[in-house]
Design a protein around this motif. Structure first.
Motif, PDB file in Angstrom:
ATOM      1  N   MET A 109       0.807  -1.224   0.000  1.00  0.00           N
ATOM      2  CA  MET A 109       0.000   0.000   0.000  1.00  0.00           C
ATOM      3  C   MET A 109       0.837   1.270   0.000  1.00  0.00           C
ATOM      4  O   MET A 109       0.340   2.349  -0.322  1.00  0.00           O
ATOM      5  CB  MET A 109      -0.934   0.025   1.209  1.00  0.00           C
ATOM      6  CG  MET A 109      -0.231   0.235   2.532  1.00  0.00           C
ATOM      7  SD  MET A 109      -1.386   0.455   3.909  1.00  0.00           S
ATOM      8  CE  MET A 109      -0.235   0.642   5.278  1.00  0.00           C
ATOM      9  N   GLY A 110       2.147   1.172   0.374  1.00  0.00           N
ATOM     10  CA  GLY A 110       2.960   2.374   0.503  1.00  0.00           C
ATOM     11  C   GLY A 110       2.669   3.106   1.800  1.00  0.00           C
ATOM     12  O   GLY A 110       1.997   2.586   2.702  1.00  0.00           O
ATOM     13  N   ASP A 111       3.161   4.328   1.906  1.00  0.00           N
ATOM     14  CA  ASP A 111       2.906   5.138   3.095  1.00  0.00           C
ATOM     15  C   ASP A 111       1.434   5.536   3.112  1.00  0.00           C
ATOM     16  O   ASP A 111       0.941   6.138   2.152  1.00  0.00           O
ATOM     17  CB  ASP A 111       3.798   6.385   3.082  1.00  0.00           C
ATOM     18  CG  ASP A 111       3.767   7.125   4.406  1.00  0.00           C
ATOM     19  OD1 ASP A 111       2.670   7.522   4.853  1.00  0.00           O
ATOM     20  OD2 ASP A 111       4.840   7.316   4.991  1.00  0.00           O
ATOM     21  N   PRO A 112       0.706   5.230   4.176  1.00  0.00           N
ATOM     22  CA  PRO A 112      -0.732   5.542   4.211  1.00  0.00           C
ATOM     23  C   PRO A 112      -1.043   7.028   4.213  1.00  0.00           C
ATOM     24  O   PRO A 112      -2.185   7.420   3.949  1.00  0.00           O
ATOM     25  CB  PRO A 112      -1.197   4.888   5.517  1.00  0.00           C
ATOM     26  CG  PRO A 112       0.019   4.778   6.356  1.00  0.00           C
ATOM     27  CD  PRO A 112       1.155   4.550   5.408  1.00  0.00           C
ATOM     28  N   CYS A 113      -0.025   7.869   4.469  1.00  0.00           N
ATOM     29  CA  CYS A 113      -0.251   9.313   4.477  1.00  0.00           C
ATOM     30  C   CYS A 113       0.013   9.939   3.116  1.00  0.00           C
ATOM     31  O   CYS A 113      -0.246  11.136   2.924  1.00  0.00           O
ATOM     32  CB  CYS A 113       0.650   9.978   5.520  1.00  0.00           C
ATOM     33  SG  CYS A 113       0.455   9.303   7.180  1.00  0.00           S
ATOM     34  N   GLY A 114       0.515   9.151   2.176  1.00  0.00           N
ATOM     35  CA  GLY A 114       0.807   9.650   0.841  1.00  0.00           C
ATOM     36  C   GLY A 114      -0.207   9.161  -0.169  1.00  0.00           C
ATOM     37  O   GLY A 114      -1.318   8.736   0.173  1.00  0.00           O
ATOM     38  N   ILE A 115       0.180   9.183  -1.445  1.00  0.00           N
ATOM     39  CA  ILE A 115      -0.754   8.817  -2.511  1.00  0.00           C
ATOM     40  C   ILE A 115      -0.776   7.325  -2.798  1.00  0.00           C
ATOM     41  O   ILE A 115      -1.566   6.882  -3.632  1.00  0.00           O
ATOM     42  CB  ILE A 115      -0.436   9.585  -3.814  1.00  0.00           C
ATOM     43  CG1 ILE A 115       0.952   9.191  -4.354  1.00  0.00           C
ATOM     44  CG2 ILE A 115      -0.559  11.082  -3.596  1.00  0.00           C
ATOM     45  CD1 ILE A 115       1.233   9.761  -5.740  1.00  0.00           C
ATOM     46  N   GLY A 116       0.066   6.537  -2.115  1.00  0.00           N
ATOM     47  CA  GLY A 116       0.129   5.103  -2.388  1.00  0.00           C
ATOM     48  C   GLY A 116      -1.213   4.393  -2.341  1.00  0.00           C
ATOM     49  O   GLY A 116      -1.620   3.752  -3.322  1.00  0.00           O
TER      50      GLY A 116
ATOM     51  N   ALA B  99       4.282  12.082  -2.636  1.00  0.00           N
ATOM     52  CA  ALA B  99       3.506  13.264  -3.050  1.00  0.00           C
ATOM     53  C   ALA B  99       2.533  13.724  -1.967  1.00  0.00           C
ATOM     54  O   ALA B  99       1.329  13.850  -2.202  1.00  0.00           O
ATOM     55  CB  ALA B  99       2.767  12.977  -4.357  1.00  0.00           C
ATOM     56  N   PHE B 100       3.052  13.998  -0.777  1.00  0.00           N
ATOM     57  CA  PHE B 100       2.202  14.455   0.321  1.00  0.00           C
ATOM     58  C   PHE B 100       1.404  15.704  -0.049  1.00  0.00           C
ATOM     59  O   PHE B 100       0.322  15.942   0.486  1.00  0.00           O
ATOM     60  CB  PHE B 100       3.063  14.752   1.554  1.00  0.00           C
ATOM     61  CG  PHE B 100       3.461  13.532   2.345  1.00  0.00           C
ATOM     62  CD1 PHE B 100       2.963  12.278   2.029  1.00  0.00           C
ATOM     63  CD2 PHE B 100       4.336  13.641   3.411  1.00  0.00           C
ATOM     64  CE1 PHE B 100       3.319  11.158   2.765  1.00  0.00           C
ATOM     65  CE2 PHE B 100       4.703  12.527   4.158  1.00  0.00           C
ATOM     66  CZ  PHE B 100       4.195  11.281   3.833  1.00  0.00           C
ATOM     67  N   ASP B 101       1.939  16.516  -0.960  1.00  0.00           N
ATOM     68  CA  ASP B 101       1.274  17.773  -1.291  1.00  0.00           C
ATOM     69  C   ASP B 101      -0.067  17.585  -1.995  1.00  0.00           C
ATOM     70  O   ASP B 101      -0.936  18.465  -1.936  1.00  0.00           O
ATOM     71  CB  ASP B 101       2.192  18.643  -2.154  1.00  0.00           C
ATOM     72  CG  ASP B 101       2.629  17.957  -3.434  1.00  0.00           C
ATOM     73  OD1 ASP B 101       2.836  16.724  -3.406  1.00  0.00           O
ATOM     74  OD2 ASP B 101       2.775  18.642  -4.462  1.00  0.00           O
ATOM     75  N   ILE B 102      -0.263  16.419  -2.659  1.00  0.00           N
ATOM     76  CA  ILE B 102      -1.549  16.183  -3.323  1.00  0.00           C
ATOM     77  C   ILE B 102      -2.313  15.011  -2.719  1.00  0.00           C
ATOM     78  O   ILE B 102      -3.406  14.676  -3.174  1.00  0.00           O
ATOM     79  CB  ILE B 102      -1.376  15.957  -4.843  1.00  0.00           C
ATOM     80  CG1 ILE B 102      -0.573  14.674  -5.117  1.00  0.00           C
ATOM     81  CG2 ILE B 102      -0.745  17.167  -5.497  1.00  0.00           C
ATOM     82  CD1 ILE B 102      -0.599  14.266  -6.584  1.00  0.00           C
ATOM     83  N   ALA B 103      -1.753  14.379  -1.690  1.00  0.00           N
ATOM     84  CA  ALA B 103      -2.409  13.214  -1.095  1.00  0.00           C
ATOM     85  C   ALA B 103      -3.773  13.584  -0.542  1.00  0.00           C
ATOM     86  O   ALA B 103      -3.957  14.633   0.070  1.00  0.00           O
ATOM     87  CB  ALA B 103      -1.542  12.638   0.023  1.00  0.00           C
ATOM     88  N   GLY B 104      -4.753  12.737  -0.791  1.00  0.00           N
ATOM     89  CA  GLY B 104      -6.094  12.943  -0.284  1.00  0.00           C
ATOM     90  C   GLY B 104      -6.923  13.945  -1.053  1.00  0.00           C
ATOM     91  O   GLY B 104      -8.058  14.246  -0.663  1.00  0.00           O
TER      92      GLY B 104
ATOM     93  N   GLY C 117      -7.585  13.618  -4.466  1.00  0.00           N
ATOM     94  CA  GLY C 117      -8.157  13.007  -5.660  1.00  0.00           C
ATOM     95  C   GLY C 117      -7.412  13.330  -6.935  1.00  0.00           C
ATOM     96  O   GLY C 117      -7.978  13.188  -8.026  1.00  0.00           O
ATOM     97  N   LEU C 118      -6.142  13.743  -6.829  1.00  0.00           N
ATOM     98  CA  LEU C 118      -5.381  14.166  -7.999  1.00  0.00           C
ATOM     99  C   LEU C 118      -4.339  13.141  -8.451  1.00  0.00           C
ATOM    100  O   LEU C 118      -3.745  13.307  -9.517  1.00  0.00           O
ATOM    101  CB  LEU C 118      -4.664  15.496  -7.700  1.00  0.00           C
ATOM    102  CG  LEU C 118      -5.547  16.670  -7.302  1.00  0.00           C
ATOM    103  CD1 LEU C 118      -4.683  17.875  -6.919  1.00  0.00           C
ATOM    104  CD2 LEU C 118      -6.494  17.029  -8.441  1.00  0.00           C
ATOM    105  N   ALA C 119      -4.104  12.112  -7.664  1.00  0.00           N
ATOM    106  CA  ALA C 119      -3.012  11.180  -7.956  1.00  0.00           C
ATOM    107  C   ALA C 119      -3.306  10.343  -9.201  1.00  0.00           C
ATOM    108  O   ALA C 119      -4.412   9.824  -9.365  1.00  0.00           O
ATOM    109  CB  ALA C 119      -2.774  10.263  -6.757  1.00  0.00           C
ATOM    110  N   ASP C 120      -2.313  10.219 -10.054  1.00  0.00           N
ATOM    111  CA  ASP C 120      -2.421   9.475 -11.306  1.00  0.00           C
ATOM    112  C   ASP C 120      -1.829   8.076 -11.105  1.00  0.00           C
ATOM    113  O   ASP C 120      -0.664   7.941 -10.745  1.00  0.00           O
ATOM    114  CB  ASP C 120      -1.649  10.223 -12.401  1.00  0.00           C
ATOM    115  CG  ASP C 120      -1.782   9.579 -13.776  1.00  0.00           C
ATOM    116  OD1 ASP C 120      -2.282   8.443 -13.863  1.00  0.00           O
ATOM    117  OD2 ASP C 120      -1.358  10.208 -14.761  1.00  0.00           O
TER     118      ASP C 120
END
Length: 332
Positions: A12-19, A301-306, A308-311
């Protein structure tokens, strides 16, 4: 269940990021390619799925063999169960620990032959450090937990593949570490990577360390003392290696089809050309492990996490690359 039939494990990656989000998006976007499981926290993945598609559900499994092809639920093997989800977009010790636990659990599955390989979503080094986990990145973590393997990083897209002699260290350290043994290890792993990708006799170009590959000793003699002898030794082993080539032109030649793989001397020399062509197209492959491992070519990418922008394109590319690679034959 044979290894060829086993699913891939996606961490899952870091749960606070875009993973978690890109994993969830990959699941929703590609219903025809769902022979895989997530290793991670069920609560984190349920939240990510709700944000992407309110209809999708998580199903907690105990073993990869419980995956049902065509089932509409996302199978999650629980490596952690966080009582409270850590804040999205922030460095968190809890997030770093959960990300690490997922990786370790996935490695254990791969070592036992329960999955055919691992695709890892991005982790955050600061979060790992906050959790007291002292690894500079996935590569070193995988090598250690897989049994102390000699590994190398390969970054690839559809036009360039590059294998690194040295990875996560200062440039000064990279110069010291790029010795004859490191050159030979990278060359052998590059050869094995080509074969794993279905290239029986890969053409391997070796980049020089110095400008103009040293210009016959004018700008440094590492090419004469170390790199050229390693190339000659590799050729004696049947590896189609050539060089050392100037680092500022060798990737252009590879892109034109002259070479299948470039061996680069240090991190940025090898990664900048591939990343410049588009992060969403790049795949990070760890060579030398007893199982396949790939990852997307971007961070948390903490700056866009959460938002809805992650590709998910890069993790989808990493997934497809893992499916293309031949599973390494166990030693012995």
């Amino acid at each position: 269940m044979t290894l060829a039939d086993a699913p891939l494990a996606v961490t899952m990656g870091d749960p606070c990021g875009i993973g978690p989000e890109i994993v969830a998006r990959m699941f929703v976007r590609r219903p025809d390619r769902r022979h895989w499981i997530v290793v991670g926290d069920p609560g984190v993945m349920a939240a990510a799925l709700r944000a992407v598609d309110g209809q999708a559900q998580v199903r907690v499994i105990g073993e990869p063999g419980e995956v049902e092809i065509g089932n509409g639920a996302l199978p999650v093997l629980a490596s952690s169960r966080l009582a409270t989800l850590p804040p999205v977009g922030q460095v968190s010790a809890a997030g770093g620990q959960a990300a690490y636990d997922a990786i370790v659990a996935a490695i254990d599955l791969a070592k036992r032959g329960r999955v055919r390989g691992i695709v890892t979503a991005p982790i955050n080094k600061a979060a790992l450090s906050a959790a007291g986990i002292r690894y500079p990145g996935h590569t070193e973590m995988l090598a250690d937990h897989a049994g102390g393997c000699t590994v190398a990083m390969m970054l690839a897209n559809e036009e360039i593949r590059t294998v690194l002699v040295t990875i996560h260290c200062s440039l000064a350290d990279a110069i010291r570490r790029a010795d004859f043994a490191a050159q030979m290890s990278a060359l052998r792993l590059a050869q094995a990577a080509g074969v794993a990708l279905g290239i029986p006799h890969p053409r391997i170009a070796v980049a020089g360390l110095n400008p103009h590959a040293g210009e016959d000793g004018l700008f440094g003699d590492e090419e004469i003392r170390i790199i050229r002898p390693a190339i000659e030794a590799a050729r004696a082993e049947g590896i189609d290696a050539s060089g050392p080539w100037p680092g500022d032109t060798v990737f252009m030649q590879a892109r034109k089809g002259r070479f299948d793989i470039v061996v680069a001397q240090y991190h940025d020399q090898g990664l900048i050309p591939v990343k410049y062509m588009g992060i969403e197209k790049g795949v990070n492959v760890t060579l030398g492990l007893p199982f396949v491992r790939t990852s997307p070519d971007h961070g948390t990418a903490f700056d866009i996490a959460g938002r809805g922008l992650a590709d998910p394109t890069s993790i989808e590319t990493a997934f497809d690359y893992a499916m293309r690679m031949r599973v390494p034959t166990p030693a012995g």
